[in-house]
Design an enzyme around this catalytic site. Structure first.
Site, PDB file in Angstrom:
ATOM      1  N   SER A   1       0.840  -1.198   0.000  1.00 54.63           N
ATOM      2  CA  SER A   1       0.000   0.000   0.000  1.00 54.63           C
ATOM      3  C   SER A   1       0.871   1.243   0.000  1.00 54.63           C
ATOM      4  O   SER A   1       2.029   1.226   0.442  1.00 54.63           O
ATOM      5  CB  SER A   1      -0.900   0.024   1.238  1.00 54.63           C
ATOM      6  OG  SER A   1      -1.558   1.269   1.375  1.00 54.63           O
TER       7      SER A   1
ATOM      8  N   TYR B   1      -2.648  -0.538  10.350  1.00 53.05           N
ATOM      9  CA  TYR B   1      -2.567  -0.838   8.919  1.00 53.05           C
ATOM     10  C   TYR B   1      -1.248  -0.334   8.350  1.00 53.05           C
ATOM     11  O   TYR B   1      -0.542  -1.057   7.635  1.00 53.05           O
ATOM     12  CB  TYR B   1      -3.745  -0.199   8.192  1.00 53.05           C
ATOM     13  CG  TYR B   1      -3.816  -0.538   6.718  1.00 53.05           C
ATOM     14  CD1 TYR B   1      -4.371  -1.736   6.287  1.00 53.05           C
ATOM     15  CD2 TYR B   1      -3.328   0.349   5.757  1.00 53.05           C
ATOM     16  CE1 TYR B   1      -4.431  -2.050   4.939  1.00 53.05           C
ATOM     17  CE2 TYR B   1      -3.388   0.048   4.412  1.00 53.05           C
ATOM     18  CZ  TYR B   1      -3.937  -1.149   4.000  1.00 53.05           C
ATOM     19  OH  TYR B   1      -3.997  -1.456   2.656  1.00 53.05           O
TER      20      TYR B   1
END
Length: 281
Positions: free
Chosen positions: A139, A152
């Site tokens: 990501s 995350y």
């Protein structure tokens, strides 16, 4: 026909990547934790005319027994596996102090330890055949911290460091590492992820300012991603391109809404071509 295993294919990136790779001639083993959620993938595969190329299996990357059972069913000794896409991922929103230990560990278990566990089980097969490709959907969150998203971000920072390190170890055996680092795309990860914001939270004023509160998040942030974020099938095309014949590669793929939007598909394909790649299975 080359064979690929993909995790987290019940929706989002995993689903469209499974269909896209099947359309490009891959034999796809599409896995998901909960097989009751397979209907959307079944429909997408049927519409694309690739049902015969998509085999759906149960696999929970956080469960060692599930991994062992899935790999046993695949019989990799007789039916070699050419590549894996680590796509399964989860998130939880909230100030770190407000999150439970279970919240944080769940994110790390799926996004980081799950990747390591499945990869470790696959490496003996890849080494024996002296080839294999390991693609990891990381990501843009791996490069900068974000309020209310620390677990995350931490999981993606961790997976990047691990992947770049093992790439050196595996290159000698013909095993390649591919990191895919998307920005904002129209998937349901935030709609399906818990958001923790107690009424008594000391961070409530801050998180409201960052559009985190359930009301503003639903009405503003998610709407922005739906309207501005790139479609997940665009990233699926990039993942497909990532299996071009090239050496280890790290590909940053911002979606709309994260900085200046650019035609990342063209730039990525150019990078593969410069590396001597061919867009083919």
């Amino acid at each position: 026909m080359p064979t690929i295993l993909i995790t987290g294919t019940s929706s989002g990136f995993g689903l469209v990547t499974a269909v896209e790779l099947a359309k490009h001639g891959w034999n796809v083993i599409a896995t998901m934790r909960d097989l009751s959620k397979r209907a959307e993938l079944d429909r997408a595969a049927a519409i694309a005319g690739v049902t015969k190329l998509v085999r759906i299996e149960q696999l929970d990357v956080t469960d060692a027994k599930s991994i062992d059972r899935a790999l046993s069913d695949l019989d990799l000794q007789r039916r070699p596996l050419d590549a894996v896409v680590h796509n399964a991922g989860v998130a939880v929103g909230g100030a770190f102090e407000d999150l439970s230990d279970a919240d944080v560990r769940r994110v790390m278990d799926v996004n980081y330890f799950g990747v390591l566990a499945l990869t470790q089980r696959l490496l003996p097969f890849f080494r024996a055949q002296r080839r294999g490709r390991i693609a990891i959907v990381s990501s843009e969150s791996a490069f900068a911290g974000q309020p209310a998203n620390s677990p995350y971000c931490a999981s993606k920072w961790a997976i990047e460091g691990w992947a770049e390190s093992v790439a050196y170890e595996l290159e000698h055996f013909g095993i390649e590492i591919i990191l895919i680092e998307p920005g904002a795309y129209r998937t349901n990860i935030w709609e399906s992820s818990p958001r923790v914001l107690p009424e008594t939270s000391a961070y409530r004023p801050l998180l409201r300012l960052t559009d985190f509160s359930p009301r503003s998040q639903d009405l503003i942030a998610l709407r922005q991603i739906r309207e501005q974020g790139a479609m997940p099938d665009i990233l699926a095309g990039r993942v497909s391109a990532a299996f071009a014949k090239c050496r280890n590669i790290w590909a940053s793929l911002p979606g709309a809404g994260y900085g200046q939007h650019e035609n990342t598909l063209d730039s990525l394909l150019d990078a593969y071509r410069r590396a001597g790649g061919v867009i083919a299975p």
